[in-house]
Design a protein around this motif. Structure first.
Motif, PDB file in Angstrom:
ATOM      1  N   PRO A  33       0.835  -1.211   0.000  1.00  0.00           N
ATOM      2  CA  PRO A  33       0.000   0.000   0.000  1.00  0.00           C
ATOM      3  C   PRO A  33       0.866   1.256   0.000  1.00  0.00           C
ATOM      4  CG  PRO A  33      -0.064  -1.097   2.140  1.00  0.00           C
ATOM      5  CD  PRO A  33       0.641  -2.025   1.219  1.00  0.00           C
ATOM      6  N   PHE A  34       0.491   2.189  -0.843  1.00  0.00           N
ATOM      7  CA  PHE A  34       1.314   3.375  -1.073  1.00  0.00           C
ATOM      8  C   PHE A  34       1.427   4.241   0.177  1.00  0.00           C
ATOM      9  CE2 PHE A  34       1.585   7.666  -3.429  1.00  0.00           C
ATOM     10  CZ  PHE A  34       2.968   7.614  -3.483  1.00  0.00           C
ATOM     11  N   GLY A  35       0.280   4.698   0.688  1.00  0.00           N
ATOM     12  CA  GLY A  35       0.310   5.606   1.832  1.00  0.00           C
ATOM     13  C   GLY A  35       0.972   4.995   3.045  1.00  0.00           C
ATOM     14  N   ALA A  36       0.651   3.749   3.347  1.00  0.00           N
ATOM     15  CA  ALA A  36       1.228   3.087   4.518  1.00  0.00           C
ATOM     16  C   ALA A  36       2.720   2.901   4.359  1.00  0.00           C
ATOM     17  CB  ALA A  36       0.548   1.744   4.742  1.00  0.00           C
ATOM     18  N   SER A  37       3.175   2.644   3.146  1.00  0.00           N
ATOM     19  CA  SER A  37       4.611   2.470   2.911  1.00  0.00           C
ATOM     20  C   SER A  37       5.356   3.774   3.148  1.00  0.00           C
ATOM     21  CB  SER A  37       4.849   1.972   1.483  1.00  0.00           C
ATOM     22  OG  SER A  37       4.260   0.707   1.279  1.00  0.00           O
ATOM     23  N   VAL A  38       4.795   4.863   2.670  1.00  0.00           N
ATOM     24  CA  VAL A  38       5.430   6.171   2.883  1.00  0.00           C
ATOM     25  C   VAL A  38       5.444   6.513   4.366  1.00  0.00           C
ATOM     26  CG1 VAL A  38       5.217   8.648   2.437  1.00  0.00           C
ATOM     27  CG2 VAL A  38       4.870   7.001   0.567  1.00  0.00           C
ATOM     28  N   GLU A  39       4.340   6.283   5.054  1.00  0.00           N
ATOM     29  CA  GLU A  39       4.273   6.619   6.477  1.00  0.00           C
ATOM     30  C   GLU A  39       5.227   5.767   7.309  1.00  0.00           C
ATOM     31  OE1 GLU A  39       2.893   9.126   8.129  1.00  0.00           O
ATOM     32  OE2 GLU A  39       2.432   9.877   6.116  1.00  0.00           O
ATOM     33  N   ALA A  40       5.373   4.501   6.966  1.00  0.00           N
ATOM     34  CA  ALA A  40       6.309   3.644   7.698  1.00  0.00           C
ATOM     35  C   ALA A  40       7.732   4.137   7.534  1.00  0.00           C
ATOM     36  CB  ALA A  40       6.191   2.201   7.205  1.00  0.00           C
ATOM     37  N   LEU A  41       8.087   4.567   6.342  1.00  0.00           N
ATOM     38  CA  LEU A  41       9.439   5.082   6.113  1.00  0.00           C
ATOM     39  C   LEU A  41       9.637   6.410   6.835  1.00  0.00           C
ATOM     40  CD1 LEU A  41      11.964   4.176   4.533  1.00  0.00           C
ATOM     41  CD2 LEU A  41      11.216   5.688   2.678  1.00  0.00           C
ATOM     42  N   ALA A  42       8.609   7.264   6.835  1.00  0.00           N
ATOM     43  CA  ALA A  42       8.705   8.543   7.552  1.00  0.00           C
ATOM     44  C   ALA A  42       8.871   8.319   9.049  1.00  0.00           C
ATOM     45  CB  ALA A  42       7.470   9.393   7.267  1.00  0.00           C
ATOM     46  N   ALA A  43       8.161   7.325   9.588  1.00  0.00           N
ATOM     47  CA  ALA A  43       8.291   7.019  11.017  1.00  0.00           C
ATOM     48  C   ALA A  43       9.675   6.497  11.360  1.00  0.00           C
ATOM     49  CB  ALA A  43       7.226   5.996  11.415  1.00  0.00           C
ATOM     50  N   ALA A  44      10.278   5.778  10.412  1.00  0.00           N
ATOM     51  CA  ALA A  44      11.619   5.235  10.648  1.00  0.00           C
ATOM     52  C   ALA A  44      12.701   6.296  10.526  1.00  0.00           C
ATOM     53  CB  ALA A  44      11.889   4.105   9.660  1.00  0.00           C
ATOM     54  N   HIS A  45      12.392   7.395   9.857  1.00  0.00           N
ATOM     55  CA  HIS A  45      13.373   8.477   9.648  1.00  0.00           C
ATOM     56  C   HIS A  45      12.699   9.812   9.953  1.00  0.00           C
ATOM     57  CE1 HIS A  45      16.286   5.809   7.614  1.00  0.00           C
ATOM     58  NE2 HIS A  45      15.222   5.252   7.070  1.00  0.00           N
ATOM     59  N   PRO A  46      12.385  10.078  11.217  1.00  0.00           N
ATOM     60  CA  PRO A  46      11.634  11.297  11.543  1.00  0.00           C
ATOM     61  C   PRO A  46      12.348  12.576  11.118  1.00  0.00           C
ATOM     62  CG  PRO A  46      12.484  10.237  13.523  1.00  0.00           C
ATOM     63  CD  PRO A  46      12.671   9.265  12.407  1.00  0.00           C
ATOM     64  N   GLU A  47      13.675  12.538  11.059  1.00  0.00           N
ATOM     65  CA  GLU A  47      14.409  13.741  10.651  1.00  0.00           C
ATOM     66  C   GLU A  47      14.176  14.083   9.180  1.00  0.00           C
ATOM     67  OE1 GLU A  47      17.220  10.256   9.895  1.00  0.00           O
ATOM     68  OE2 GLU A  47      15.536  10.767  11.223  1.00  0.00           O
ATOM     69  N   TRP A  48      13.686  13.120   8.413  1.00  0.00           N
ATOM     70  CA  TRP A  48      13.395  13.328   6.997  1.00  0.00           C
ATOM     71  C   TRP A  48      11.901  13.178   6.701  1.00  0.00           C
ATOM     72  CZ3 TRP A  48      16.945  15.435   4.064  1.00  0.00           C
ATOM     73  CH2 TRP A  48      18.310  15.179   4.290  1.00  0.00           C
ATOM     74  N   ALA A  49      11.057  13.200   7.703  1.00  0.00           N
ATOM     75  CA  ALA A  49       9.646  12.882   7.504  1.00  0.00           C
ATOM     76  C   ALA A  49       8.969  13.811   6.497  1.00  0.00           C
ATOM     77  CB  ALA A  49       8.900  12.914   8.836  1.00  0.00           C
ATOM     78  N   VAL A  50       9.276  15.082   6.550  1.00  0.00           N
ATOM     79  CA  VAL A  50       8.635  16.030   5.627  1.00  0.00           C
ATOM     80  C   VAL A  50       8.994  15.679   4.191  1.00  0.00           C
ATOM     81  CG1 VAL A  50       8.597  18.429   4.865  1.00  0.00           C
ATOM     82  CG2 VAL A  50       8.483  17.897   7.303  1.00  0.00           C
ATOM     83  N   GLU A  51      10.276  15.402   3.963  1.00  0.00           N
ATOM     84  CA  GLU A  51      10.728  15.096   2.607  1.00  0.00           C
ATOM     85  C   GLU A  51      10.186  13.749   2.131  1.00  0.00           C
ATOM     86  OE1 GLU A  51      13.532  18.037   4.359  1.00  0.00           O
ATOM     87  OE2 GLU A  51      12.588  16.184   5.070  1.00  0.00           O
ATOM     88  N   ILE A  52      10.140  12.783   3.018  1.00  0.00           N
ATOM     89  CA  ILE A  52       9.622  11.466   2.638  1.00  0.00           C
ATOM     90  C   ILE A  52       8.153  11.567   2.256  1.00  0.00           C
ATOM     91  CG2 ILE A  52       9.085   9.161   3.509  1.00  0.00           C
ATOM     92  CD1 ILE A  52      11.678   9.443   5.239  1.00  0.00           C
ATOM     93  N   ARG A  53       7.384  12.329   3.008  1.00  0.00           N
ATOM     94  CA  ARG A  53       5.952  12.446   2.711  1.00  0.00           C
ATOM     95  C   ARG A  53       5.692  13.162   1.387  1.00  0.00           C
ATOM     96  NH1 ARG A  53       5.465  13.255   8.704  1.00  0.00           N
ATOM     97  NH2 ARG A  53       4.549  11.297   9.464  1.00  0.00           N
ATOM     98  N   MET A  54       6.673  13.930   0.913  1.00  0.00           N
ATOM     99  CA  MET A  54       6.516  14.538  -0.411  1.00  0.00           C
ATOM    100  C   MET A  54       6.338  13.478  -1.492  1.00  0.00           C
ATOM    101  SD  MET A  54       9.392  17.544  -0.463  1.00  0.00           S
ATOM    102  CE  MET A  54       9.411  18.864   0.751  1.00  0.00           C
ATOM    103  N   TRP A  55       6.918  12.279  -1.259  1.00  0.00           N
ATOM    104  CA  TRP A  55       6.802  11.210  -2.247  1.00  0.00           C
ATOM    105  C   TRP A  55       5.330  10.883  -2.509  1.00  0.00           C
ATOM    106  CZ3 TRP A  55      11.371   9.044  -4.261  1.00  0.00           C
ATOM    107  CH2 TRP A  55      11.204   7.966  -5.124  1.00  0.00           C
ATOM    108  N   ARG A  56       4.498  10.991  -1.497  1.00  0.00           N
ATOM    109  CA  ARG A  56       3.062  10.760  -1.664  1.00  0.00           C
ATOM    110  C   ARG A  56       2.330  12.062  -2.000  1.00  0.00           C
ATOM    111  NH1 ARG A  56       1.645   9.691   3.360  1.00  0.00           N
ATOM    112  NH2 ARG A  56       0.783  11.766   3.682  1.00  0.00           N
ATOM    113  N   GLU A  57       2.614  13.104  -1.244  1.00  0.00           N
ATOM    114  CA  GLU A  57       1.832  14.333  -1.364  1.00  0.00           C
ATOM    115  C   GLU A  57       2.071  15.043  -2.700  1.00  0.00           C
ATOM    116  OE1 GLU A  57       3.223  16.327   2.090  1.00  0.00           O
ATOM    117  OE2 GLU A  57       2.043  15.090   3.483  1.00  0.00           O
TER     118      GLU A  57
END
Length: 207
Positions: A53-77
């Motif tokens: 699942p796309f959204g869950a995959s992005v969120e799991a990666l953002a949770a694993a790298h909170p210092e990059w969470a904003v940038e990781i969420r751009m992949w979905r947003e």
């Protein structure tokens, strides 16, 4: 041997896919280089292409790298800014083939949800006679199983298929199965190959 059906990859063939370029523009090349070195965005995307699942995959990666969470969420947003722009020359080639009655297929590594969303936003992606999408199938190029599935279902002999992809490893597997192939390096070269194959004429594809 004249091909009977034409198979397009999508990413970097019909639709540009350059995540590095997007992030360079948004956060700068140096910060982008750090992001891509520290966070496995490509691995996450491969999981999506295999059906995760796309959204869950992005969120799991953002949770694993909170210092990059904003940038990781751009992949979905901002996904449609990453998967952009359409390659108009290739779209013209596809439509010229279909106007002549040549079956046109897609064989693509693409997530289930992202492909469905892309079809809604980019209507040319709904114009294939059939699309084999890795995220729906749970297998992705260059695994021979995805090529075998297309062969089994399309009704065309392997030697009568012609396939373009921008990755040499994907092309190599198709060629080993007897497909006619073209390594995509620009729409003009692909169009010229199809002209040489007798499937379209230069004027029809903008050459």
């Amino acid at each position: 041997m004249t091909p009977e059906a034409v198979i397009f990859d999508i990413g970097n063939v019909l639709l540009e896919w350059q995540p590095e370029r997007f992030y360079d523009a948004v956060i700068g090349p140096e910060r982008r280089a750090r992001l891509f070195a520290e966070v496995d965005l490509a691995g996450m995307n491969e999981g999506v292409d295999l059906g995760a699942p796309f959204g869950a995959s992005v969120e799991a990666l953002a949770a694993a790298h909170p210092e990059w969470a904003v940038e990781i969420r751009m992949w979905r947003e901002r996904w449609f800014e990453i998967a952009h722009p359409p390659i108009e020359g290739s779209i013209r080639v596809m439509r010229a083939l279909r106007a002549r009655g040549v079956p046109v297929f897609a064989l693509t590594n693409f997530g289930r949800e992202t492909f469905d969303a892309a079809v809604e936003r980019l209507p040319f992606l709904a114009e294939f006679d059939r699309a084999w999408v890795s995220g729906r199938m749970g297998v992705m190029k260059p695994d021979p199983a995805i090529y075998a599935a297309l062969e089994a279902e399309c009704g065309v002999a392997p030697g009568r298929l012609i396939f373009t992809d921008d990755r040499a490893d994907n092309i190599a597997v198709a060629a080993a199965r007897g497909w006619q192939t073209h390594l995509f390096e620009g729409w003009q070269g692909w169009a010229a190959r199809l002209v040489d194959a007798g499937l379209v004429q230069k004027a029809e594809v903008g050459l």
